[in-house]
Every structure is written in structure tokens, then in C-alpha cells.
Design an enzyme around this catalytic site. Structure first.
Site, PDB file in Angstrom:
ATOM      1  N   PRO A  10       0.791  -1.227   0.000  1.00 14.55           N
ATOM      2  CA  PRO A  10       0.000   0.000   0.000  1.00 14.55           C
ATOM      3  C   PRO A  10       0.826   1.280   0.000  1.00 14.55           C
ATOM      4  O   PRO A  10       1.843   1.376   0.686  1.00 14.55           O
ATOM      5  CB  PRO A  10      -0.830  -0.106   1.292  1.00 14.55           C
ATOM      6  CG  PRO A  10      -0.111  -1.094   2.133  1.00 14.55           C
ATOM      7  CD  PRO A  10       0.538  -2.053   1.188  1.00 14.55           C
ATOM      8  N   ASN A  11       0.342   2.210  -0.786  1.00 10.30           N
ATOM      9  CA  ASN A  11       0.877   3.581  -0.885  1.00 10.30           C
ATOM     10  C   ASN A  11       2.203   3.678  -1.647  1.00 10.30           C
ATOM     11  O   ASN A  11       2.682   4.779  -1.920  1.00 10.30           O
ATOM     12  CB  ASN A  11       1.016   4.224   0.503  1.00 10.30           C
ATOM     13  CG  ASN A  11      -0.311   4.266   1.233  1.00 10.30           C
ATOM     14  OD1 ASN A  11      -1.283   4.768   0.682  1.00 10.30           O
ATOM     15  ND2 ASN A  11      -0.384   3.720   2.439  1.00 10.30           N
ATOM     16  N   ARG A  18       4.976  10.982  -2.575  1.00 11.20           N
ATOM     17  CA  ARG A  18       4.587  10.722  -1.197  1.00 11.20           C
ATOM     18  C   ARG A  18       5.740  11.029  -0.240  1.00 11.20           C
ATOM     19  O   ARG A  18       6.807  10.429  -0.353  1.00 11.20           O
ATOM     20  CB  ARG A  18       4.236   9.238  -1.088  1.00 11.20           C
ATOM     21  CG  ARG A  18       4.031   8.740   0.283  1.00 11.20           C
ATOM     22  CD  ARG A  18       4.021   7.208   0.309  1.00 11.20           C
ATOM     23  NE  ARG A  18       3.725   6.764   1.652  1.00 11.20           N
ATOM     24  CZ  ARG A  18       4.044   5.583   2.126  1.00 11.20           C
ATOM     25  NH1 ARG A  18       4.652   4.706   1.384  1.00 11.20           N
ATOM     26  NH2 ARG A  18       3.741   5.283   3.363  1.00 11.20           N
ATOM     27  N   TYR A  23      10.786   9.233   1.750  1.00  3.71           N
ATOM     28  CA  TYR A  23      10.914   8.151   0.770  1.00  3.71           C
ATOM     29  C   TYR A  23      11.651   8.551  -0.511  1.00  3.71           C
ATOM     30  O   TYR A  23      11.822   7.718  -1.402  1.00  3.71           O
ATOM     31  CB  TYR A  23       9.514   7.614   0.428  1.00  3.71           C
ATOM     32  CG  TYR A  23       8.808   7.042   1.634  1.00  3.71           C
ATOM     33  CD1 TYR A  23       9.321   5.923   2.294  1.00  3.71           C
ATOM     34  CD2 TYR A  23       7.648   7.632   2.147  1.00  3.71           C
ATOM     35  CE1 TYR A  23       8.695   5.402   3.415  1.00  3.71           C
ATOM     36  CE2 TYR A  23       7.017   7.117   3.266  1.00  3.71           C
ATOM     37  CZ  TYR A  23       7.535   6.007   3.893  1.00  3.71           C
ATOM     38  OH  TYR A  23       6.930   5.488   5.013  1.00  3.71           O
ATOM     39  N   ASN A  74       8.137  -5.389  -0.319  1.00  2.00           N
ATOM     40  CA  ASN A  74       7.983  -4.212   0.527  1.00  2.00           C
ATOM     41  C   ASN A  74       6.480  -4.097   0.771  1.00  2.00           C
ATOM     42  O   ASN A  74       5.728  -3.650  -0.107  1.00  2.00           O
ATOM     43  CB  ASN A  74       8.517  -2.953  -0.138  1.00  2.00           C
ATOM     44  CG  ASN A  74       8.394  -1.733   0.783  1.00  2.00           C
ATOM     45  OD1 ASN A  74       7.732  -1.800   1.824  1.00  2.00           O
ATOM     46  ND2 ASN A  74       9.020  -0.635   0.391  1.00  2.00           N
ATOM     47  N   ALA A  77       2.888  -0.488   5.129  1.00  2.00           N
ATOM     48  CA  ALA A  77       2.400  -0.542   6.513  1.00  2.00           C
ATOM     49  C   ALA A  77       1.888  -1.927   6.907  1.00  2.00           C
ATOM     50  O   ALA A  77       1.835  -2.247   8.102  1.00  2.00           O
ATOM     51  CB  ALA A  77       1.304   0.506   6.710  1.00  2.00           C
ATOM     52  N   GLU A  98      12.835  -9.067   2.567  1.00  2.00           N
ATOM     53  CA  GLU A  98      11.978  -7.929   2.944  1.00  2.00           C
ATOM     54  C   GLU A  98      12.759  -6.631   2.712  1.00  2.00           C
ATOM     55  O   GLU A  98      13.909  -6.529   3.118  1.00  2.00           O
ATOM     56  CB  GLU A  98      11.636  -8.079   4.427  1.00  2.00           C
ATOM     57  CG  GLU A  98      10.851  -6.921   4.998  1.00  2.00           C
ATOM     58  CD  GLU A  98      10.660  -7.061   6.507  1.00  2.00           C
ATOM     59  OE1 GLU A  98      11.043  -8.106   7.097  1.00  2.00           O
ATOM     60  OE2 GLU A  98      10.144  -6.105   7.103  1.00  2.00           O
ATOM     61  N   HIS A 100      12.605  -2.231   2.807  1.00  2.00           N
ATOM     62  CA  HIS A 100      11.981  -0.932   3.125  1.00  2.00           C
ATOM     63  C   HIS A 100      12.919   0.162   2.663  1.00  2.00           C
ATOM     64  O   HIS A 100      14.141   0.067   2.868  1.00  2.00           O
ATOM     65  CB  HIS A 100      11.730  -0.785   4.629  1.00  2.00           C
ATOM     66  CG  HIS A 100      10.856  -1.866   5.143  1.00  2.00           C
ATOM     67  ND1 HIS A 100       9.495  -1.876   4.947  1.00  2.00           N
ATOM     68  CD2 HIS A 100      11.148  -3.011   5.798  1.00  2.00           C
ATOM     69  CE1 HIS A 100       8.989  -2.969   5.467  1.00  2.00           C
ATOM     70  NE2 HIS A 100       9.966  -3.684   5.985  1.00  2.00           N
ATOM     71  N   ARG A 107      12.524   4.908  13.119  1.00  2.00           N
ATOM     72  CA  ARG A 107      11.288   5.692  13.046  1.00  2.00           C
ATOM     73  C   ARG A 107      10.381   5.379  14.247  1.00  2.00           C
ATOM     74  O   ARG A 107      10.870   4.921  15.270  1.00  2.00           O
ATOM     75  CB  ARG A 107      10.610   5.426  11.691  1.00  2.00           C
ATOM     76  CG  ARG A 107      11.510   5.836  10.505  1.00  2.00           C
ATOM     77  CD  ARG A 107      10.859   5.602   9.168  1.00  2.00           C
ATOM     78  NE  ARG A 107       9.647   6.427   9.013  1.00  2.00           N
ATOM     79  CZ  ARG A 107       8.740   6.236   8.054  1.00  2.00           C
ATOM     80  NH1 ARG A 107       8.908   5.263   7.170  1.00  2.00           N
ATOM     81  NH2 ARG A 107       7.682   7.014   7.977  1.00  2.00           N
TER      82      ARG A 107
HETATM   83  C1  DQA Z   1       7.995   1.423   4.181  1.00  2.00           C
HETATM   84  C2  DQA Z   1       8.009   1.656   5.688  1.00  2.00           C
HETATM   85  C3  DQA Z   1       6.623   1.429   6.291  1.00  2.00           C
HETATM   86  O1  DQA Z   1       6.646   1.675   7.676  1.00  2.00           O
HETATM   87  C4  DQA Z   1       5.622   2.386   5.653  1.00  2.00           C
HETATM   88  O2  DQA Z   1       4.339   2.137   6.158  1.00  2.00           O
HETATM   89  C5  DQA Z   1       5.654   2.336   4.178  1.00  2.00           C
HETATM   90  C6  DQA Z   1       6.935   2.266   3.495  1.00  2.00           C
HETATM   91  C7  DQA Z   1       9.351   1.775   3.542  1.00  2.00           C
HETATM   92  O3  DQA Z   1       9.572   1.360   2.410  1.00  2.00           O
HETATM   93  O4  DQA Z   1      10.172   2.469   4.151  1.00  2.00           O
HETATM   94  O5  DQA Z   1       4.622   2.430   3.521  1.00  2.00           O
HETATM   95  O6  DQA Z   1       7.739   0.043   3.937  1.00  2.00           O
END
Ligand code: DQA
Length: 146
Positions: A10-11, A18, A23, A74, A77, A98, A100, A107
């Protein structure tokens, strides 16, 4: 040729616009293109997918069994909340890295927990888009025939 599925949650479709201070300004399309170029040098075949929906991500993970040899995820959230995604990865028995973009451990406390880490061969975080390329390097060592 070994095949890797890169899954973004998501996102992450909004990368580039964003919270660029967190990011960066690289878009998801840029990341996927860089992954494709890097995969070629590693002798890997890649496919990329993104969804904002937990169930859709689970379906994609289930569909990877017998089709792909490894996963890069990735989960955004959902990393911090989804036992269902963790179970999906455990069910397909594929090596998973995994990723990020941000350093989730530097954070908010709620980002320090990752359910996905429990079923990952490793976690890469804090290196921005380069983390996806590092994940491909790590998977290539596991899954390409010697
Ligand atoms: C994320 C870190 C997560 O905490 C966050 O909710 C994201 C992006 C990252 O790539 O740093 O959506 O996965």
C-alpha cells in the site's frame, strides 16, 4: 532462468510524490526499471506487482508458488500489522527478502515490529531504492544454479 517476483504494498504506488523527505523522489516505475536492468546482469527474470489491498497481495503471493523462485516484498504498513501476509509467505515456501526504503528501526516504535521478518531470509532497510537491488543480489546467490 530463475525468476523473482517483486511485490510492493500500500501507498508505494505514490512513490515520488509521497513524503519525499522520507521516501525520496524516485518513482515506483523507476525502481522497477532499475530492478529489471540489475536482474539482467544477475541472470534473473523478474516480474513486478503493486497493490493497496491486503487480500490482493495474499493472492499474488499464493500465485507465485510454482511460477517464481523467490520474492522481494515491501509490504508498506502491512509489514507491521499483517499476520495474514506473513502466513501467506510461509505457505508458499519461497525465499523472500523484505525491503523498506526507510530505516524502519529509526522511526516510530510501531514501525519497529515486522511480522514479515519472521518469514524472510533477511531484511534490508534504510538504503532507499538501492535496497531492492541489494535484495536481488541476495536472492540471486540463493536461487541461481551454480
Ligand atoms: C515502508 C516503511 C513502512 O513503515 C511504511 O508504512 C511504508 C513504506 C518503507 O519502504 O520504508 O509504507 O515500507
Amino acid at each position: 532462468m530463475a525468476s523473482v517476483l517483486i511485490i510492493n504494498g500500500p501507498n508505494l504506488n505514490l512513490l515520488g510524490q509521497r513524503q519525499p523527505e522520507v521516501y525520496g523522489t524516485t518513482t515506483l516505475a523507476d525502481i522497477e526499471m532499475a530492478c529489471a536492468r540489475h536482474a539482467e546482469t544477475l541472470g534473473l527474470d523478474i516480474s513486478c506487482t503493486q497493490s493497496n489491498h491486503e487480500g490482493a497481495l495474499i493472492d499474488v503471493i499464493h500465485g507465485a508458488k510454482g511460477v517464481h523462485n523467490g520474492l522481494v516484498i515491501n509490504a508498506g504498513a502491512y509489514t507491521h500489522t499483517s499476520i495474514a501476509l506473513m502466513d501467506a509467505v510461509a505457505s508458499v515456501e519461497l525465499p523472500m527478502v523484505e525491503v523498506h526504503l526507510s530505516n524502519i528501526h529509526a522511526r516510530e516504535a510501531f514501525r519497529h515490529v515486522s511480522y514479515l521478518s519472521k518469514v524472510a531470509i533477511g531484511q534490508i532497510c534504510g538504503f532507499g531504492p538501492k535496497g531492492y537491488l541489494m535484495a536481488l543480489d541476495a536472492l540471486a546467490e540463493r536461487i541461481t544454479p551454480k
